[in-house]
Design a protein around this motif. Structure first.
Motif: not given
Length: 147
Positions: A14-17, A19, A115-117, A119, A146-147
């Motif tokens: 995911s985009e969170y991963s 980051k 990541a804090s979030h 998918k 965090r995002d």
């Protein structure tokens, strides 16, 4: 002074991963650390495969592992952009937080960047946050992005 040698970064692509991996790369460059990129194929996939014959299960499992490995390499290439860092790639199958914690011990990592979030909002709502479980049970330091 704190120095980290092995950094574990779980990814769900995911985009969170992305980051979290970017932060891990920054840390790895500072301390000349190795990155251990890990993807866990969730058990839910295994449940649906229970209705397939053994040969088909084996083929699908091999295909998922190969595709996951390719995705991790693409993700790393996108983030690294030519940086010269050592990255180890691993795919596991099971309950994500459990496999992350097992691999933390297996690889001997001294920092976990996560990541804090993830998918899936639904997964977090019904099963609890993988990140929360990892933070509470990890044996090494955890850096939550965090995002």
């Amino acid at each position: 002074m704190y120095k980290t040698e092995k950094i574990l970064v779980p990814t769900d692509f995911s985009e969170y991963s992305d980051k979290a991996l970017k932060k891990a790369v920054d840390i790895a460059e500072t301390f000349n650390s190795e990155i251990y990129l890990l993807h866990v194929i969730p058990d839910e996939v295994g449940i649906s495969m229970a209705y397939l014959d053994n040969e088909t299960q084996k083929e699908l499992t091999e295909r998922m592992e190969k595709e996951s490995m390719n995705e991790m390499k693409k993700q790393a290439e996108k983030i690294l952009k030519g940086k010269n860092l050592k990255i180890n790639y691993t795919v596991k199958k099971g309950v994500p937080y459990h496999e992350i914690l097992n691999y933390e011990t297996e690889a001997g990592t001294d920092l976990l960047v996560i990541a804090s979030h993830s998918k899936s909002f639904i997964e977090e709502a019904f099963f609890g946050s993988t990140t929360e479980k990892v933070v509470r049970r990890s044996k090494c330091s955890v850096f939550v992005v965090r995002d």
